[in-house]
Design a protein around this motif. Structure first.
Motif, mmCIF file in Angstrom:
data_model
loop_
_atom_site.group_PDB
_atom_site.id
_atom_site.type_symbol
_atom_site.label_atom_id
_atom_site.label_comp_id
_atom_site.label_asym_id
_atom_site.label_seq_id
_atom_site.Cartn_x
_atom_site.Cartn_y
_atom_site.Cartn_z
ATOM 1 N N GLY A 1 14.866 -15.173 -24.315
ATOM 2 C CA GLY A 1 13.679 -14.100 -23.640
ATOM 3 C C GLY A 1 14.393 -13.876 -21.788
ATOM 4 N N GLN A 2 15.748 -14.376 -22.024
ATOM 5 C CA GLN A 2 16.051 -13.701 -20.361
ATOM 6 C C GLN A 2 17.302 -13.515 -20.397
ATOM 7 O OE1 GLN A 2 14.778 -17.871 -17.973
ATOM 8 N NE2 GLN A 2 14.787 -18.502 -19.532
ATOM 9 N N ALA A 3 18.103 -12.215 -19.778
ATOM 10 C CA ALA A 3 18.815 -11.702 -19.990
ATOM 11 C C ALA A 3 19.541 -11.153 -17.914
ATOM 12 C CB ALA A 3 19.134 -10.305 -20.702
ATOM 13 N N TRP A 4 20.940 -11.639 -18.032
ATOM 14 C CA TRP A 4 21.616 -11.747 -16.312
ATOM 15 C C TRP A 4 23.039 -10.640 -16.969
ATOM 16 C CZ3 TRP A 4 18.765 -16.190 -17.851
ATOM 17 C CH2 TRP A 4 17.893 -16.786 -16.078
ATOM 18 N N SER B 1 24.710 -13.276 -5.458
ATOM 19 C CA SER B 1 24.608 -14.706 -6.653
ATOM 20 C C SER B 1 26.063 -14.208 -7.403
ATOM 21 C CB SER B 1 24.735 -15.895 -5.957
ATOM 22 O OG SER B 1 23.209 -15.140 -6.588
ATOM 23 N N SER B 2 25.421 -13.223 -8.304
ATOM 24 C CA SER B 2 25.510 -12.405 -9.323
ATOM 25 C C SER B 2 26.867 -12.235 -9.428
ATOM 26 C CB SER B 2 24.802 -12.355 -10.328
ATOM 27 O OG SER B 2 23.639 -11.106 -9.757
ATOM 28 N N GLN B 3 27.218 -10.740 -7.983
ATOM 29 C CA GLN B 3 27.815 -9.839 -8.226
ATOM 30 C C GLN B 3 28.800 -10.709 -7.803
ATOM 31 O OE1 GLN B 3 27.667 -6.734 -7.498
ATOM 32 N NE2 GLN B 3 25.976 -6.156 -8.871
ATOM 33 N N SER B 4 28.513 -11.738 -6.834
ATOM 34 C CA SER B 4 30.091 -11.983 -6.450
ATOM 35 C C SER B 4 31.240 -12.274 -7.473
ATOM 36 C CB SER B 4 30.666 -12.904 -6.071
ATOM 37 O OG SER B 4 29.627 -14.079 -6.252
ATOM 38 N N MET B 5 30.457 -12.852 -9.139
ATOM 39 C CA MET B 5 30.853 -13.108 -9.757
ATOM 40 C C MET B 5 31.266 -11.915 -10.944
ATOM 41 S SD MET B 5 29.661 -15.871 -11.871
ATOM 42 C CE MET B 5 29.511 -18.128 -11.117
ATOM 43 N N ILE B 6 30.460 -10.577 -11.073
ATOM 44 C CA ILE B 6 30.419 -9.574 -11.507
ATOM 45 C C ILE B 6 31.780 -8.180 -11.275
ATOM 46 C CG2 ILE B 6 29.519 -7.128 -12.025
ATOM 47 C CD1 ILE B 6 26.918 -8.756 -11.630
ATOM 48 N N GLN B 7 31.761 -8.313 -9.719
ATOM 49 C CA GLN B 7 32.795 -7.853 -9.006
ATOM 50 C C GLN B 7 34.466 -8.063 -9.311
ATOM 51 O OE1 GLN B 7 32.303 -4.808 -7.732
ATOM 52 N NE2 GLN B 7 30.420 -5.751 -7.662
ATOM 53 N N ASP C 1 17.372 -20.015 -4.172
ATOM 54 C CA ASP C 1 16.916 -20.924 -5.655
ATOM 55 C C ASP C 1 18.446 -21.477 -5.940
ATOM 56 O OD1 ASP C 1 18.654 -18.718 -6.612
ATOM 57 O OD2 ASP C 1 17.092 -17.178 -8.133
ATOM 58 N N VAL C 2 18.467 -21.543 -7.265
ATOM 59 C CA VAL C 2 19.303 -22.796 -7.434
ATOM 60 C C VAL C 2 20.841 -21.726 -7.107
ATOM 61 C CG1 VAL C 2 19.322 -22.527 -10.379
ATOM 62 C CG2 VAL C 2 19.927 -24.260 -8.803
ATOM 63 N N ASP C 3 20.651 -20.568 -7.983
ATOM 64 C CA ASP C 3 22.218 -20.141 -8.119
ATOM 65 C C ASP C 3 22.463 -19.237 -6.489
ATOM 66 O OD1 ASP C 3 21.879 -19.099 -10.856
ATOM 67 O OD2 ASP C 3 20.598 -17.738 -10.203
ATOM 68 N N SER C 4 21.491 -19.043 -5.643
ATOM 69 C CA SER C 4 22.186 -18.656 -4.427
ATOM 70 C C SER C 4 22.023 -20.620 -3.323
ATOM 71 C CB SER C 4 21.180 -17.777 -3.644
ATOM 72 O OG SER C 4 20.058 -18.642 -3.531
ATOM 73 N N GLY C 5 22.179 -21.679 -3.719
ATOM 74 C CA GLY C 5 21.776 -22.077 -2.676
ATOM 75 C C GLY C 5 20.400 -21.295 -1.377
#
Length: 422
Positions: A186-189, A251-257, A302-306
């Protein structure tokens, strides 16, 4: 019997002198760390990374993976995956006959991902089994291992496993109504699916191509589901249809890019320019650093961003170094690396290097991986227009110089005062 006042004054004077020397030495060390190059582009080997990996291997051998797992759900997996990927990156910079250590270490890391501990947080009931996060990152590392060996020397079992796992990912994307597969029930990133699709591109680069249609369909569907506020892939998506469920985040964009450039360089260039415009900032004139939320938007940490002082995410800032390198954005990559050498409090020995005194090895793993970043499938793109000027260090250098001089100013004033009266 109390100490004579003169002795006490002498002791206090020596203590102040020692403190002044320490403060000045630390400030001047910061000046050096800020000015010495900390990256080597996409061709050379970044300074210090092998010593970082030596520290990480020792930490992993003494339980750092389990400790990272206690911090966030993918801690064990990420620490081993990033360690292996950094070795693949170093191996790619070496001649084909000099890659034995890189292959050995990357395979060791991959074996840990294939273990019960590596799969423990993930659900075998997802499609594909264990979810797109586990499958995508594992497949990327497995493809990296194969990339280090000439085609005629590859282990047939490794080739077969990479082909089978890629096929499972491709079938899951083809059958899904959403371009964003579930990482947990039930979770998608979207970042997880971006990594997985990049691994399909990697498959087609080193084995007979079969996923071109899957990737093109994914790109079309992603283009219809961008975050309306930023025009970027959202941080979180509805697992059913893929509609954006949360604004794009650093936090997710830095990986996506970092990964998108290997999926579609033209689309990646557009996305990277937009990301850099909205998220790379210089708060208080110091930086550059990366916001977790776009300018004008505040949100919880949160845990992703710190922690988010002034809205800035340390994790996003570190990983953006890799994204900048992947996009040939040398000014930004160099600035982020230099800033990290100052703020990361590195501890160097002849054998190891660690940041933040080695208290969080997962941070060292992300930084080593970021410093070694470059495209694996696409050609290095043309450098984008620079947004970081050559004088970005100036405010920090002024601050450090003032800090180095401050302890000596009272003594200087005392020396000048009699001369002024005369």
């Amino acid at each position: 019997m109390s100490q004579p006042p003169s002795a006490a004054r002498r002791a206090w004077g020596w203590a102040r002198l020692l403190l002044a020397v320490v403060v000045s030495a630390c400030a001047l060390a910061g000046v050096v760390r800020l000015t010495v190059p900390a990256t080597a582009g996409t061709s050379g080997e970044p300074p210090g990374v092998r010593r970082q990996l030596a520290f990480l291997r020792a930490a992993l051998d003494t339980g750092a993976g389990d400790e990272a797992q206690a911090l966030f759900p993918e801690g064990y997996f990420f620490l081993h995956a990033l360690y292996g990927l950094s070795w693949v990156e170093l191996g790619m910079r070496e001649p084909a006959d000099g890659r034995s250590r890189a292959l050995r270490e990357a395979r060791w890391a991959l074996s840990r991902l294939d273990s019960p501990a590596g799969r423990a947080p993930f659900s075998p009931g997802l499609t594909p089994p264990y979810g797109v996060f586990y499958r995508g990152w594992s497949n990327w590392l497995r493809g990296g291992v194969l990339s280090l060996e000439p085609a005629g020397r590859r282990d047939p079992a490794e080739v077969r496993r990479f082909a089978e796992d890629s096929a499972a990912l491709g079938a899951a994307f083809d059958a899904s109504a959403s371009p964003y597969l579930a990482a947990y029930p039930g979770q998608a990133w979207p970042v997880d699916s971006t990594v997985a699709v990049a691994s399909l591109r990697l498959h087609d680069a080193i084995l007979p191509a079969r996923f071109g249609g899957t990737v093109e369909r994914w790109l079309r569907e992603v283009g219809r589901r961008l975050d309306p506020r930023t025009g970027l892939l959202p941080h979180r998506a509805d697992p059913g249809g893929g509609a954006p469920a949360e604004v794009a985040r650093g936090s997710s964009q830095s990986m996506i890019q970092r990964f998108l450039v290997d999926v579609d360089p033209a689309f990646a260039a557009e996305q990277y320019a937009r990301f850099r415009e909205l998220y790379v900032v210089t708060p208080l004139g110091l930086g550059p650093v990366v916001r977790e939320y776009p300018e004008g938007v505040d949100g919880p940490a949160d845990v992703d961003s710190g922690p988010l002082p002034l809205g800035v995410s340390l994790s996003a800032t570190v990983v953006t170094l890799g994204a900048a390198q992947a996009h040939s954005d040398a000014p930004l990559a160099s600035a982020l690396a230099g800033y990290g050498e100052l703020a990361g409090l590195p501890v160097d020995t002849p054998w190891t290097k660690r940041y933040a005194f080695g208290l969080l090895p997962i941070g060292d793993a992300f930084l080593a991986w970021a410093k070694t970043a470059r495209p694996w499938v696409a050609r290095p793109p043309s450098a984008p227009a620079a947004t970081v000027s050559w004088w970005w260090r100036t405010p920090l250098l002024i601050l450090l110089t003032a800090l180095a001089a401050a302890p000596w100013l009272p003594a200087l004033r005392r020396r000048l005062r009699p001369a002024a009266r005369g």
